[in-house]
Write a protein that holds these residues in place. Structure first.
Motif, PDB file in Angstrom:
ATOM      1  N   SER A   1       0.826  -1.205   0.000  1.00 41.16           N
ATOM      2  CA  SER A   1       0.000   0.000   0.000  1.00 41.16           C
ATOM      3  C   SER A   1       0.867   1.266   0.000  1.00 41.16           C
ATOM      4  O   SER A   1       0.461   2.301  -0.540  1.00 41.16           O
ATOM      5  CB  SER A   1      -0.955   0.004   1.189  1.00 41.16           C
ATOM      6  N   ALA A   2       2.070   1.194   0.561  1.00 40.88           N
ATOM      7  CA  ALA A   2       2.984   2.333   0.506  1.00 40.88           C
ATOM      8  C   ALA A   2       3.401   2.617  -0.937  1.00 40.88           C
ATOM      9  O   ALA A   2       3.484   3.775  -1.360  1.00 40.88           O
ATOM     10  CB  ALA A   2       4.217   2.085   1.370  1.00 40.88           C
ATOM     11  N   ARG A   3       3.639   1.553  -1.703  1.00 37.91           N
ATOM     12  CA  ARG A   3       3.971   1.723  -3.123  1.00 37.91           C
ATOM     13  C   ARG A   3       2.801   2.338  -3.882  1.00 37.91           C
ATOM     14  O   ARG A   3       2.983   3.222  -4.729  1.00 37.91           O
ATOM     15  CB  ARG A   3       4.339   0.370  -3.738  1.00 37.91           C
ATOM     16  N   THR A   4       1.600   1.876  -3.565  1.00 38.34           N
ATOM     17  CA  THR A   4       0.410   2.421  -4.232  1.00 38.34           C
ATOM     18  C   THR A   4       0.251   3.904  -3.929  1.00 38.34           C
ATOM     19  O   THR A   4      -0.065   4.708  -4.819  1.00 38.34           O
ATOM     20  CB  THR A   4      -0.845   1.652  -3.788  1.00 38.34           C
ATOM     21  N   ALA A   5       0.477   4.275  -2.668  1.00 35.10           N
ATOM     22  CA  ALA A   5       0.384   5.683  -2.284  1.00 35.10           C
ATOM     23  C   ALA A   5       1.457   6.514  -2.987  1.00 35.10           C
ATOM     24  O   ALA A   5       1.195   7.628  -3.455  1.00 35.10           O
ATOM     25  CB  ALA A   5       0.504   5.828  -0.772  1.00 35.10           C
ATOM     26  N   ALA A   6       2.677   5.976  -3.049  1.00 34.75           N
ATOM     27  CA  ALA A   6       3.763   6.691  -3.720  1.00 34.75           C
ATOM     28  C   ALA A   6       3.439   6.915  -5.194  1.00 34.75           C
ATOM     29  O   ALA A   6       3.672   8.003  -5.743  1.00 34.75           O
ATOM     30  CB  ALA A   6       5.073   5.931  -3.569  1.00 34.75           C
ATOM     31  N   GLU A   7       2.886   5.899  -5.846  1.00 34.53           N
ATOM     32  CA  GLU A   7       2.513   6.031  -7.254  1.00 34.53           C
ATOM     33  C   GLU A   7       1.422   7.079  -7.434  1.00 34.53           C
ATOM     34  O   GLU A   7       1.442   7.868  -8.385  1.00 34.53           O
ATOM     35  CB  GLU A   7       2.043   4.679  -7.797  1.00 34.53           C
ATOM     36  N   SER A   8       0.455   7.088  -6.518  1.00 35.11           N
ATOM     37  CA  SER A   8      -0.624   8.060  -6.602  1.00 35.11           C
ATOM     38  C   SER A   8      -0.088   9.484  -6.453  1.00 35.11           C
ATOM     39  O   SER A   8      -0.425  10.380  -7.241  1.00 35.11           O
ATOM     40  CB  SER A   8      -1.673   7.780  -5.519  1.00 35.11           C
ATOM     41  N   LEU A   9       0.755   9.704  -5.469  1.00 33.11           N
ATOM     42  CA  LEU A   9       1.303  11.038  -5.229  1.00 33.11           C
ATOM     43  C   LEU A   9       2.263  11.459  -6.338  1.00 33.11           C
ATOM     44  O   LEU A   9       2.434  12.653  -6.600  1.00 33.11           O
ATOM     45  CB  LEU A   9       1.992  11.078  -3.869  1.00 33.11           C
ATOM     46  N   ALA A  10       2.877  10.485  -7.001  1.00 35.46           N
ATOM     47  CA  ALA A  10       3.813  10.801  -8.083  1.00 35.46           C
ATOM     48  C   ALA A  10       3.110  11.391  -9.302  1.00 35.46           C
ATOM     49  O   ALA A  10       3.772  11.911 -10.203  1.00 35.46           O
ATOM     50  CB  ALA A  10       4.595   9.555  -8.483  1.00 35.46           C
ATOM     51  N   SER A  11       1.780  11.324  -9.327  1.00 30.07           N
ATOM     52  CA  SER A  11       1.048  11.991 -10.400  1.00 30.07           C
ATOM     53  C   SER A  11       1.031  13.504 -10.192  1.00 30.07           C
ATOM     54  O   SER A  11       0.694  14.263 -11.109  1.00 30.07           O
ATOM     55  CB  SER A  11      -0.389  11.459 -10.474  1.00 30.07           C
ATOM     56  N   ARG A  12       1.399  13.930  -8.970  1.00 29.39           N
ATOM     57  CA  ARG A  12       1.377  15.356  -8.635  1.00 29.39           C
ATOM     58  C   ARG A  12       2.760  15.925  -8.349  1.00 29.39           C
ATOM     59  O   ARG A  12       2.948  17.142  -8.436  1.00 29.39           O
ATOM     60  CB  ARG A  12       0.482  15.576  -7.408  1.00 29.39           C
ATOM     61  N   PHE A  13       3.708  15.070  -7.979  1.00 37.54           N
ATOM     62  CA  PHE A  13       5.051  15.532  -7.620  1.00 37.54           C
ATOM     63  C   PHE A  13       6.097  14.686  -8.361  1.00 37.54           C
ATOM     64  O   PHE A  13       5.903  13.494  -8.552  1.00 37.54           O
ATOM     65  CB  PHE A  13       5.269  15.438  -6.110  1.00 37.54           C
ATOM     66  N   ALA A  14       7.203  15.316  -8.737  1.00 38.93           N
ATOM     67  CA  ALA A  14       8.210  14.631  -9.553  1.00 38.93           C
ATOM     68  C   ALA A  14       8.805  13.413  -8.853  1.00 38.93           C
ATOM     69  O   ALA A  14       9.020  12.366  -9.472  1.00 38.93           O
ATOM     70  CB  ALA A  14       9.317  15.612  -9.935  1.00 38.93           C
ATOM     71  N   SER A  15       9.090  13.549  -7.568  1.00 41.66           N
ATOM     72  CA  SER A  15       9.663  12.448  -6.784  1.00 41.66           C
ATOM     73  C   SER A  15       8.925  12.359  -5.461  1.00 41.66           C
ATOM     74  O   SER A  15       8.613  13.395  -4.858  1.00 41.66           O
ATOM     75  CB  SER A  15      11.159  12.676  -6.523  1.00 41.66           C
ATOM     76  N   VAL A  16       8.657  11.137  -5.014  1.00 43.87           N
ATOM     77  CA  VAL A  16       7.875  10.917  -3.791  1.00 43.87           C
ATOM     78  C   VAL A  16       8.514   9.819  -2.963  1.00 43.87           C
ATOM     79  O   VAL A  16       8.933   8.782  -3.508  1.00 43.87           O
ATOM     80  CB  VAL A  16       6.418  10.521  -4.124  1.00 43.87           C
TER      81      VAL A  16
END
Length: 286
Positions: free
Chosen positions: A200-215
């Protein structure tokens, strides 16, 4: 040598140890009390400096004993605190944290002088000399973060936000952020995904990466996930005996940014920060 600029909070911390954190209306008999340097901004600056970075700090303290203590601690860690102003109207920021028998904690923070960080600091070329990375957190007003971030972007300086605590970000500020670092709770608050393990941490990182260059999403005892340039990876936490989680996130961010400012890629920096955080939680927080 490239420098890290950190802008953020400074708190005089009162640390209490108790068998558990009190419920509403409950009085709990504690076992120990300690006083220490704190504030996410200050902690991250010190962690980066102790890891070997050259660090410059912008902040504010009160004209009181606590403020003098905070400035002294920055200087002893090797942090340049020439841009730490002294408020004549507000006392230094403070926090009270309660660590329970399992090593987890809860805290109450009062910002005080941290509300008066001087925006004119970011207009001064000397503050930005040799700086390659700006580190911000959410314990100070967004006006401070936005002013610093815009000044950094104008100079081609990378901007890292540790969005702690989580709060809505203006479009103008979000557009300045190159690297977002959040824990499980902050990730949930920012993208609606409950982080309970590395998947779920990977899923969250992928989701936030749609808004920020690196997460980067830290997931406590599970480890850390990170996403950059369309690739998402994770790293399991090291197995340690937990003593206290207090300050672990700040240690992680400080070492992460020290490695990045030294030329490491995100994977290398995350691995180093993961090791440092594991060592941090396995020793007392005072």
């Amino acid at each position: 040598m490239s420098k890290i600029a950190v802008t953020g909070s400074l708190h005089y911390d009162i640390m209490l140890e108790a068998p558990h954190r009190p419920e509403k209306g409950e009085t709990v008999m504690g076992s120990a009390c300690h006083y220490k340097f704190g504030g996410k901004g200050g902690n991250q600056a010190v962690a980066a400096a102790r890891a070997g970075a050259a660090v410059r700090f912008a902040g504010a303290v009160g004209d009181d004993q606590q403020g003098r203590f905070l400035r002294d601690q920055l200087q002893q860690a090797g942090v340049d605190c020439a841009a730490v102003s002294v408020s004549e109207t507000l006392p230094s920021g403070m926090s009270v944290a309660i660590t329970d028998a399992e090593g987890d904690y809860g805290a109450v923070v009062v910002s005080n002088a941290n509300q008066q960080i001087a925006l004119k600091t970011f207009e001064q070329p000397a503050f930005w000399q040799d700086v390659s990375l700006l580190v911000l957190q959410n314990e100070v007003p967004e006006a401070v973060n936005l002013s610093a971030a815009q000044a950094a972007r104008q100079r081609g300086i990378t901007v890292c936000l540790n969005a702690a605590p989580a709060r809505p970000l203006s479009a103008a500020f979000a557009g300045c952020i190159d690297l977002l670092v959040v824990n499980a709770i902050e990730a949930r608050d920012m993208c609606g995904i409950s982080v309970q393990d590395l998947t779920s941490a990977r899923t969250a990182a992928e989701s936030l990466a749609s808004r920020f260059a690196s997460v980067v999403v830290t997931a406590g005892e599970h480890g850390v996930a990170y996403s950059e340039a369309g690739q998402t990876r994770s790293l399991a936490a090291q197995k340690v005996t937990l003593v206290s989680t207090h300050g672990a996130g700040d240690c992680f961010v400080g070492v992460l940014c020290q490695r990045l400012s030294g030329g490491a890629d995100l994977s290398e920096a995350v691995a180093a920060a993961n090791c440092a955080a594991a060592e941090h939680v396995s020793r007392p927080s005072h």
